[in-house]
Motif scaffolding. Structure first.
Motif: not given
Length: 138
Positions: A44-53
């Motif tokens: 969930l933390m990887a690759g700026f995933y939550l930033n995109d959300v």
């Protein structure tokens, strides 16, 4: 999940809103129920995933519950911040380098008290984490 949240242009407005609400609810449940030392948490933390959300453009006019739900997810992300994972939420190459904060603050003067409360809680959570002396010692 991110693709469902972002790539919904071919759907009707009502369907887009329902899908966005379901995706945000799922992310909220995952964040609440996933232990910080698990593989799922790392994914969930990887690759700026939550930033995109956090920076996804949603039409909050279609569903009055969507904005408070989005704010809850952003607040959940702020609560999860630690000195070990902050760098996963800060992207200096982006137009919005710290979207968890910048996107939440946009709603500081929102007419709904629940939204303003989420913005304040998110901001305070971030500031408390950044203020912690141990945070800067390493």
């Amino acid at each position: 999940l991110k693709d469902l949240l972002v790539d919904r242009h071919s759907l009707r407005s009502e369907a887009r809103t329902r899908i966005a609400a379901q995706v945000l609810q799922t992310i909220h449940i995952l964040l609440a129920a996933t232990p910080p030392d698990s593989t799922l948490f790392c994914n969930l933390m990887a690759g700026f995933y939550l930033n995109d959300v956090a920076s996804t453009r949603l039409d909050f006019r279609d569903n009055v519950d969507l904005l408070p739900l989005w704010m809850t997810v952003v607040k959940d992300i702020a609560v999860m911040l630690s000195k070990d994972n902050l760098m996963l939420f800060f992207d200096p190459t982006s137009a919005s380098p710290f979207p968890i904060f910048t996107e939440a603050v946009k709603y500081y003067h929102h007419p709904v008290a629940q939204v303003r409360t989420h913005v304040q809680a998110t901001s305070l959570e971030i500031f408390l984490k950044l203020r912690d002396e141990e945070f800067w010692n390493e």
